[in-house]
Design a protein around this motif. Structure first.
Motif, PDB file in Angstrom:
ATOM      1  N   ASP A  29      -3.544  28.564  10.317  1.00  0.00           N
ATOM      2  CA  ASP A  29      -3.856  29.925   9.890  1.00  0.00           C
ATOM      3  C   ASP A  29      -3.619  30.060   8.392  1.00  0.00           C
ATOM      4  OD1 ASP A  29      -4.457  30.676  12.480  1.00  0.00           O
ATOM      5  OD2 ASP A  29      -2.418  31.361  12.901  1.00  0.00           O
ATOM      6  N   ALA A  30      -4.258  31.055   7.814  1.00  0.00           N
ATOM      7  CA  ALA A  30      -4.014  31.363   6.401  1.00  0.00           C
ATOM      8  C   ALA A  30      -2.718  32.147   6.301  1.00  0.00           C
ATOM      9  CB  ALA A  30      -5.167  32.174   5.833  1.00  0.00           C
ATOM     10  N   ILE A  31      -1.814  31.708   5.404  1.00  0.00           N
ATOM     11  CA  ILE A  31      -0.558  32.418   5.160  1.00  0.00           C
ATOM     12  C   ILE A  31      -0.541  32.790   3.687  1.00  0.00           C
ATOM     13  CG2 ILE A  31       1.949  32.310   5.236  1.00  0.00           C
ATOM     14  CD1 ILE A  31       1.690  30.256   7.464  1.00  0.00           C
ATOM     15  N   ILE A  32      -0.499  34.087   3.454  1.00  0.00           N
ATOM     16  CA  ILE A  32      -0.620  34.606   2.083  1.00  0.00           C
ATOM     17  C   ILE A  32       0.528  35.571   1.841  1.00  0.00           C
ATOM     18  CG2 ILE A  32      -2.103  35.845   0.462  1.00  0.00           C
ATOM     19  CD1 ILE A  32      -4.469  35.102   2.354  1.00  0.00           C
ATOM     20  N   THR A  33       1.227  35.391   0.731  1.00  0.00           N
ATOM     21  CA  THR A  33       2.305  36.306   0.337  1.00  0.00           C
ATOM     22  C   THR A  33       1.902  37.001  -0.957  1.00  0.00           C
ATOM     23  OG1 THR A  33       3.981  34.898   1.364  1.00  0.00           O
ATOM     24  CG2 THR A  33       4.754  36.505  -0.248  1.00  0.00           C
ATOM     25  N   VAL A  34       2.115  38.316  -0.988  1.00  0.00           N
ATOM     26  CA  VAL A  34       1.817  39.094  -2.190  1.00  0.00           C
ATOM     27  C   VAL A  34       3.055  39.886  -2.572  1.00  0.00           C
ATOM     28  CG1 VAL A  34      -0.625  39.273  -1.622  1.00  0.00           C
ATOM     29  CG2 VAL A  34       0.942  41.071  -0.880  1.00  0.00           C
ATOM     30  N   ASP A  35       3.134  40.255  -3.856  1.00  0.00           N
ATOM     31  CA  ASP A  35       4.265  41.059  -4.320  1.00  0.00           C
ATOM     32  C   ASP A  35       3.938  42.536  -4.165  1.00  0.00           C
ATOM     33  OD1 ASP A  35       2.486  41.654  -6.353  1.00  0.00           O
ATOM     34  OD2 ASP A  35       3.433  40.341  -7.825  1.00  0.00           O
ATOM     35  N   SER A  36       4.796  43.364  -4.710  1.00  0.00           N
ATOM     36  CA  SER A  36       4.616  44.812  -4.554  1.00  0.00           C
ATOM     37  C   SER A  36       3.362  45.319  -5.259  1.00  0.00           C
ATOM     38  CB  SER A  36       5.848  45.551  -5.085  1.00  0.00           C
ATOM     39  OG  SER A  36       6.107  45.187  -6.446  1.00  0.00           O
ATOM     40  N   ASP A  37       2.878  44.569  -6.258  1.00  0.00           N
ATOM     41  CA  ASP A  37       1.608  44.930  -6.912  1.00  0.00           C
ATOM     42  C   ASP A  37       0.403  44.329  -6.192  1.00  0.00           C
ATOM     43  OD1 ASP A  37       2.884  46.364  -8.928  1.00  0.00           O
ATOM     44  OD2 ASP A  37       3.208  44.542 -10.127  1.00  0.00           O
ATOM     45  N   GLN A  38       0.671  43.685  -5.052  1.00  0.00           N
ATOM     46  CA  GLN A  38      -0.350  43.044  -4.224  1.00  0.00           C
ATOM     47  C   GLN A  38      -1.093  41.947  -4.984  1.00  0.00           C
ATOM     48  OE1 GLN A  38      -2.588  45.334  -1.425  1.00  0.00           O
ATOM     49  NE2 GLN A  38      -1.218  47.107  -1.549  1.00  0.00           N
ATOM     50  N   ARG A  39      -0.289  41.202  -5.733  1.00  0.00           N
ATOM     51  CA  ARG A  39      -0.793  39.986  -6.359  1.00  0.00           C
ATOM     52  C   ARG A  39      -0.266  38.782  -5.588  1.00  0.00           C
ATOM     53  NH1 ARG A  39      -3.344  40.448 -11.111  1.00  0.00           N
ATOM     54  NH2 ARG A  39      -3.301  42.514 -12.093  1.00  0.00           N
ATOM     55  N   VAL A  40      -1.131  37.785  -5.428  1.00  0.00           N
ATOM     56  CA  VAL A  40      -0.805  36.633  -4.604  1.00  0.00           C
ATOM     57  C   VAL A  40       0.267  35.776  -5.277  1.00  0.00           C
ATOM     58  CG1 VAL A  40      -1.712  34.510  -3.550  1.00  0.00           C
ATOM     59  CG2 VAL A  40      -3.121  36.594  -3.613  1.00  0.00           C
ATOM     60  N   ILE A  41       1.332  35.445  -4.493  1.00  0.00           N
ATOM     61  CA  ILE A  41       2.355  34.527  -5.012  1.00  0.00           C
ATOM     62  C   ILE A  41       2.453  33.263  -4.160  1.00  0.00           C
ATOM     63  CG2 ILE A  41       3.699  36.423  -6.039  1.00  0.00           C
ATOM     64  CD1 ILE A  41       5.672  36.142  -3.726  1.00  0.00           C
ATOM     65  N   HIS A  42       1.801  33.307  -2.956  1.00  0.00           N
ATOM     66  CA  HIS A  42       1.736  32.093  -2.138  1.00  0.00           C
ATOM     67  C   HIS A  42       0.400  32.069  -1.399  1.00  0.00           C
ATOM     68  CE1 HIS A  42       3.006  28.722   0.337  1.00  0.00           C
ATOM     69  NE2 HIS A  42       2.497  29.371   1.379  1.00  0.00           N
ATOM     70  N   PHE A  43      -0.226  30.890  -1.394  1.00  0.00           N
ATOM     71  CA  PHE A  43      -1.559  30.731  -0.806  1.00  0.00           C
ATOM     72  C   PHE A  43      -1.588  29.332  -0.200  1.00  0.00           C
ATOM     73  CE2 PHE A  43      -6.307  30.571  -1.039  1.00  0.00           C
ATOM     74  CZ  PHE A  43      -6.609  31.860  -0.637  1.00  0.00           C
TER      75      PHE A  43
END
Length: 544
Positions: A29-43
């Motif tokens: 599966d795709a696992i994506i982490t974003v910060d509070s500004d909804q910018r990707v920090i993990h892809f």
């Protein structure tokens, strides 16, 4: 047995991070982490495969790139609401379906689970995204076939079945749908076309025009190719010159252009290994693929069965109608000779005439009425044999002229009584032919009887014959009332008596039987007629 404790393994921080990164990298599966500004920090790697971006391209970028343009603002609102909610995670199935956007612009359905984690650097959101394309496709496949089965099973009306098929095709693919199906009328195969409806006025007008125009065997339409080969065709993307090569004229070009088709598929409908129709689906909004072709084939199987059942039902209704018609005609036509026989017999029993001549007249009426009854029964038997393809014909090399002359002689007395001139004008060199002489004489008798019924006193009937290339053509021409053009196609139909049904004596089977006899000899029969100027019935027999 005592519980055995699992020893705790203490990992260094860098080892824990490496283990965690390895697990994420292996996840499908795709696992994506974003910060509070909804910018990707993990892809992770699964996200790279699903969306088509490398991790290096996405880290630091807004998550909006992975969403349809009209969904980005709405997604931000959902994430902001989740940040203040009491729950820390929401699993797949507990939230509405999300639409993802791949790098190539393709949109796809996705199931998403999301969690949040408060850190010293702010709130982090991690989403596990699963591509639901295959799952949704299977659900759509099963739902479409279930709907098709229910709707096609709800009616046996042939025309309605055709309409249901194109409506199902339209709904299944979100595209226009056209059905071309083979129709057999009077032994001639034609193509009937039915097109789906559309809520867009321009497309609806174009579809109705395409339906009215129809299709013929000489058309450059790709549907004709599928009819001939029985092989399905898929154009995920139509070539630029496709329309120019397929449209027959400017009007058809304009109609097809109005549909704005960019992707198309065609599948054959088969019954007993014969192609009976073709379904064409044209999409303006999406690219049709192999999965769509599989669904179209499954729909075609169900459509073929529905058409076959509807045709069987229509044939059964026609057979029942013909049976009722036969019963009505037979009961009506037999009543006259039966009444004549009963009247004459009653007279002979209760009040026998004194003179021999009067008694002979009554005997003659009984005999004539019995012969009439026999002819009616024989006509019905012959008609049944023709319908079953079992009309008895025993061809042998036979001289044609004597057969014609015998038939004319049989009607000579009746013609004189009606003040009608009856003659045969035959060439001396008529060849022999492979025919059943009795059947051809019966055929001529039916044509002559028909001519006598429709020729007034003082008129004439002439039988002529000619030979060319070994084939013989025989014509029965009368100077009678003639037949209106709109009635000509029905002259050889069973029981059809036209406008004179109330005055013509007989079952209305004579011409139908004549046609059956000609076809049993592998010949053909036709008629030329003009109101007020008589008719000419001709039949051609193949060479011996």
């Amino acid at each position: 047995m005592p519980h055995r404790a699992i020893p705790k393994v203490d990992l260094a921080p860098q080892d824990s991070e490496a283990l965690f990164a390895g697990i994420l990298a292996l996840a499908a599966d795709a696992i994506i982490t974003v910060d509070s500004d909804q910018r990707v920090i993990h892809f992770n790697h699964g996200a790279e495969s699903m969306f088509g971006y490398a991790a290096s391209e996405m880290v630091g970028q807004p998550i909006d790139q992975l969403l349809p343009p009209d969904a980005a603002a709405r997604h931000r609102q959902h994430v902001a609401a989740f940040a203040t909610a009491a729950d820390d995670a929401r699993r797949m199935g507990h939230r509405p379906e999300v639409t993802g956007r791949r790098r190539n612009g393709e949109l796809f359905p996705a199931d998403v689970s999301i969690s949040k984690l408060s850190t010293t650097h702010g709130m982090l959101f991690t989403a596990v995204v699963r591509d639901a394309t295959d799952q949704r496709r299977m659900q759509h496949y099963e739902h479409t076939l279930a709907v098709a089965g229910a709707r096609l099973g709800a009616t046996l009306d042939y025309e309605l079945v055709l309409r249901v098929i194109v409506d199902i095709g339209r709904d299944a693919f979100g595209a226009c749908c056209v059905l071309d199906v083979t129709e057999h009328r009077d032994g001639v195969a034609t193509l009937q076309r039915v097109a789906s409806t559309d809520t867009d006025a321009t497309r609806e007008q174009a579809l109705r025009s395409i339906e009215r125009r129809g299709l013929d065997q000489d058309s450059p339409s790709e549907a004709i190719d599928v009819f001939r080969t029985g092989v399905a065709v898929l154009h995920s993307s139509l070539p630029p010159d496709w329309l120019e090569s397929r449209a027959t004229d400017e009007a058809e070009y304009a109609d097809i252009s109005a549909l704005r088709i960019r992707s198309m598929l065609l599948v054959p409908l088969t019954s007993r290994d014969h192609v009976i129709g073709v379904i064409t689906v044209g999409s303006a909004d999406r690219v049709l693929g192999d999965a769509d072709l599989d669904l179209a084939r499954a729909l075609a199987d169900r459509a073929s069965l529905a058409i076959e059942n509807a045709l069987l039902y229509r044939g059964m209704k026609r057979a029942l109608g013909a049976r009722d018609e036969i019963l009505a005609i037979v009961s009506h036509d037999l009543r006259t000779p039966a009444s004549a026989i009963a009247m004459c017999a009653r007279t002979l029993i209760e009040h026998p005439p004194a003179s021999e001549e009067a008694r002979r007249d009554l005997y003659g009426t009984i005999l004539e009425s019995a012969n009439w009854t026999h002819r009616l029964m024989q006509d019905l038997l012959d008609a049944a044999a023709i319908d079953a393809g079992k009309l008895s014909v025993h061809p042998e090399r036979t001289a044609i002229a004597p057969v014609i002359e015998n038939a004319v002689d049989q009607f000579a007395e009746r013609a004189r009584a009606a003040d009608i001139t009856l003659r045969a004008a035959l060439p001396l060199d008529l060849p022999e032919a492979m025919i059943d002489g009795m059947r051809i004489q019966q055929l001529l008798g039916n044509l002559l009887a028909n001519a006598l019924r429709h020729t007034p006193s003082g008129g004439s009937i002439t039988v002529t014959a000619s030979a060319a290339g070994g084939a013989v053509t025989i014509t029965v021409r009368d100077s009678g009332t003639g037949v209106a053009p709109e009635h000509l196609p029905h002259l050889f139909d069973r029981f059809w008596k036209g406008q004179q049904a109330g005055t013509v004596r007989g079952t209305g089977l004579g011409l139908a039987i004549a046609k059956g006899i000609v076809e049993a000899h592998r010949g053909r029969i036709w008629v030329e007629s003009e109101v007020g100027r008589g008719s000419a019935f001709s039949f051609a027999l193949p060479p011996a």
